[in-house]
Design a protein around this motif. Structure first.
Motif, PDB file in Angstrom:
ATOM      1  N   LEU A  79      66.663  59.744  50.685  1.00 55.76           N
ATOM      2  CA  LEU A  79      68.117  59.617  50.731  1.00 55.76           C
ATOM      3  C   LEU A  79      68.656  61.111  50.755  1.00 55.76           C
ATOM      4  O   LEU A  79      70.135  61.308  51.207  1.00 55.76           O
ATOM      5  N   TRP A  80      67.818  62.129  50.563  1.00 52.90           N
ATOM      6  CA  TRP A  80      68.489  63.584  50.304  1.00 52.90           C
ATOM      7  C   TRP A  80      68.179  64.304  51.778  1.00 52.90           C
ATOM      8  O   TRP A  80      68.439  65.464  51.960  1.00 52.90           O
ATOM      9  N   HIS A  81      66.990  64.060  52.470  1.00 49.53           N
ATOM     10  CA  HIS A  81      66.420  65.023  53.436  1.00 49.53           C
ATOM     11  C   HIS A  81      67.430  65.279  54.465  1.00 49.53           C
ATOM     12  O   HIS A  81      67.568  66.004  55.090  1.00 49.53           O
ATOM     13  N   PHE A 352      78.402  56.969  62.296  1.00 44.04           N
ATOM     14  CA  PHE A 352      78.949  58.286  61.617  1.00 44.04           C
ATOM     15  C   PHE A 352      78.400  59.466  62.235  1.00 44.04           C
ATOM     16  O   PHE A 352      77.384  60.448  61.910  1.00 44.04           O
ATOM     17  N   PRO A 353      78.714  59.730  63.368  1.00 44.01           N
ATOM     18  CA  PRO A 353      77.981  61.004  64.367  1.00 44.01           C
ATOM     19  C   PRO A 353      78.170  62.203  63.732  1.00 44.01           C
ATOM     20  O   PRO A 353      77.253  63.256  63.881  1.00 44.01           O
ATOM     21  N   GLU A 354      79.231  62.432  62.963  1.00 41.41           N
ATOM     22  CA  GLU A 354      79.254  63.825  62.369  1.00 41.41           C
ATOM     23  C   GLU A 354      78.574  64.288  61.189  1.00 41.41           C
ATOM     24  O   GLU A 354      78.300  65.237  60.782  1.00 41.41           O
ATOM     25  N   ILE A 355      77.769  63.284  60.711  1.00 40.52           N
ATOM     26  CA  ILE A 355      76.743  63.277  59.531  1.00 40.52           C
ATOM     27  C   ILE A 355      75.829  62.321  59.632  1.00 40.52           C
ATOM     28  O   ILE A 355      74.910  61.672  59.000  1.00 40.52           O
ATOM     29  N   ARG A 356      75.192  62.591  60.946  1.00 39.71           N
ATOM     30  CA  ARG A 356      73.795  61.762  61.395  1.00 39.71           C
ATOM     31  C   ARG A 356      72.683  62.031  60.489  1.00 39.71           C
ATOM     32  O   ARG A 356      72.017  61.085  60.290  1.00 39.71           O
ATOM     33  N   GLY A 357      72.309  63.208  60.020  1.00 43.33           N
ATOM     34  CA  GLY A 357      71.414  63.304  59.243  1.00 43.33           C
ATOM     35  C   GLY A 357      71.479  62.540  57.866  1.00 43.33           C
ATOM     36  O   GLY A 357      70.391  61.862  57.570  1.00 43.33           O
ATOM     37  N   THR A 358      72.521  62.493  57.422  1.00 41.56           N
ATOM     38  CA  THR A 358      72.901  61.891  56.159  1.00 41.56           C
ATOM     39  C   THR A 358      72.619  60.202  56.462  1.00 41.56           C
ATOM     40  O   THR A 358      72.161  59.579  55.647  1.00 41.56           O
ATOM     41  N   VAL A 359      73.214  59.815  57.619  1.00 44.58           N
ATOM     42  CA  VAL A 359      73.027  58.356  57.963  1.00 44.58           C
ATOM     43  C   VAL A 359      71.527  57.986  58.203  1.00 44.58           C
ATOM     44  O   VAL A 359      71.062  56.967  57.593  1.00 44.58           O
ATOM     45  N   ALA A 360      70.858  58.923  58.687  1.00 43.43           N
ATOM     46  CA  ALA A 360      69.210  58.730  59.107  1.00 43.43           C
ATOM     47  C   ALA A 360      68.852  58.671  57.582  1.00 43.43           C
ATOM     48  O   ALA A 360      67.620  57.674  57.284  1.00 43.43           O
ATOM     49  N   SER A 361      69.068  59.369  56.719  1.00 44.60           N
ATOM     50  CA  SER A 361      68.502  59.267  55.427  1.00 44.60           C
ATOM     51  C   SER A 361      68.574  57.956  54.572  1.00 44.60           C
ATOM     52  O   SER A 361      67.881  57.379  54.042  1.00 44.60           O
TER      53      SER A 361
END
Length: 418
Positions: A79-81, A352-361
């Motif tokens: 969830l945090w990566h 949510f393209p601006e926080i893509r990493g968080t979405v992937a997490s």
């Protein structure tokens, strides 16, 4: 594997400090190798369960909980990566996670009690998920549309080799050496991968595009994602399909040795058809990306998923477990899952393209938490019968199909709402 034209790549997204992107095939291989840490951590040591139980004087349940401990820590940290990579860059988090995983693998090889093995498996779980989560974000950092789908499918094809070779390799290592050597192998693999990533992995998220890492920003981003019905419906589609596959993976020690009467070096009977299905499905997606509507592609995948589940249930309702019929449906189930997953995953990332990493997490978190429940609760509850395992698999994919259908209707309703 084909090389995409240079104009498909958002070169401006790559930090010049760490060089340009590697060649397309080398880039795919590196991302796939990062993603392989997960299945290597789970599947390689499955054939060693009896040896671990005997060496550490532990019960079968205590050894099974080493997998559960790994899965829960994997799910919580995953969830945090993405949020960490959104704030501090993709490359930095990947390198740090690989270093932690290497230390944890050495610890697992050196333990002399089941409690210490739990502790180091938790440390492995904390660090193993960075590669697969951040790898998805990296793909969307530099590719869009059909090229992104193609690269994701290539990564999946290479990555799919891991679940096939991991239990076979683990079985041979246990047979020739001992179970501690499995974790020494994971240590060597991770050190090599850390060196390659240090030399070749570029930073794909420039400082100007990074998110602040503070409680207010994190709370806002996570609320935005987890309050989105479309996120839960689309991410749930992938998660429940994977849960149907992981149910048999978690039950593999019982399914292979007790129901099919095979030895610890014969896990290939289950994993080869599964991985062949994943590979063929990813290859199919690579061929049709950009030419087939997403909705049609997903429906084709669900035809294979549901069909394989129904056949598996009907066969074991009539006949006892036997080869090759008990493992044949795995190919078609994995094929369908591999056709559905890339398209739906990209839809989730684009919410949510601006926080893509968080979405992937967040997507990986939902998938892994469900897999942890399957490993710790559902698989032990159903593994006494292959028919019950098959019924559980069918139930999971039917839930996934229901979520996809509801998601489509919800999306249409939002589109026509004034």
């Amino acid at each position: 594997m084909e090389r995409l034209p240079p104009d498909y790549v958002e070169q401006s997204a790559v930090d010049a400090k760490h060089g340009k992107l590697p060649a397309y095939n080398a880039f795919a291989l590196m991302l796939a190798a990062l993603a392989m840490l997960g299945p290597f951590s789970v599947d390689t040591y499955l054939p060693a369960f009896p040896d671990i139980q005997r060496t550490l004087q532990a019960s079968a349940i205590e050894v099974q909980q080493t997998l559960t401990a790994y899965m829960f820590s994997f799910a919580l940290m995953i969830l945090w990566h993405g949020a960490l990579s959104d704030a501090f860059g993709r490359r930095n988090i990947v390198l740090g996670s690989l270093a932690v995983f290497a230390v944890a693998s050495l610890g697992c090889a050196a333990v002399h009690s089941i409690e210490y093995l739990w502790a180091f498996r938790i440390l492995q779980g904390i660090s193993a998920g960075a590669g697969i989560v951040i790898g998805r974000a990296i793909i969307r950092d530099v590719y869009t549309g059909a090229p992104a789908a193609k690269l994701l499918s290539v990564v999946t094809m290479i990555f799919s080799v891991a679940p096939a070779i991991a239990p076979v390799l683990g079985g041979w290592i246990v047979k020739l050496l001992d179970w501690r050597s499995i974790f020494l192998f994971l240590f060597a693999y991770t050190v090599l991968l850390l060196w390659v990533c240090y030399k070749k992995l570029p930073e794909t998220l420039p400082p100007l595009k990074r998110q602040p890492f503070n409680p207010q920003s994190l709370t806002r981003n996570y609320k935005q994602i987890f309050r989105s019905p479309l996120f839960h419906l689309k991410a749930g589609t992938v998660a429940f399909n994977f849960a149907g596959l992981f149910l048999f993976i978690a039950a593999a020690p019982v399914f292979i040795t007790e129901h099919l009467g095979l030895g610890p070096d014969q896990f290939a009977w289950q994993f080869v058809p599964t991985v062949a299905g994943i590979f063929c499905g990813a290859f199919t997606v690579n061929r049709v990306a950009g030419t087939l509507p997403v909705a049609k592609q997903v429906m084709i995948g669900f035809c294979f998923l549901i069909g394989a589940g129904v056949v598996n249930v009907l066969y074991h309702a009539v006949f006892p477990p036997s080869l090759p019929w008990s493992v044949a449906p795995f190919f078609f189930y994995a094929f369908g899952m591999s056709v559905v997953a890339p398209a739906v995953t990209l839809l989730v990332l684009d919410l949510f393209p601006e926080i893509r990493g968080t979405v992937a997490s967040c997507q990986s978190f939902t998938q892994t938490m469900l897999a942890a429940v399957v490993s710790g609760v559902v698989a032990p509850m159903l593994s006494h019968s292959v028919l019950w395992l098959a019924a559980g698999q069918l139930a999971f994919t039917l839930i996934g199909f229901a979520l996809w259908t509801i998601g489509k209707r919800y999306h249409r309703a939002r589109a026509v709402r004034p």
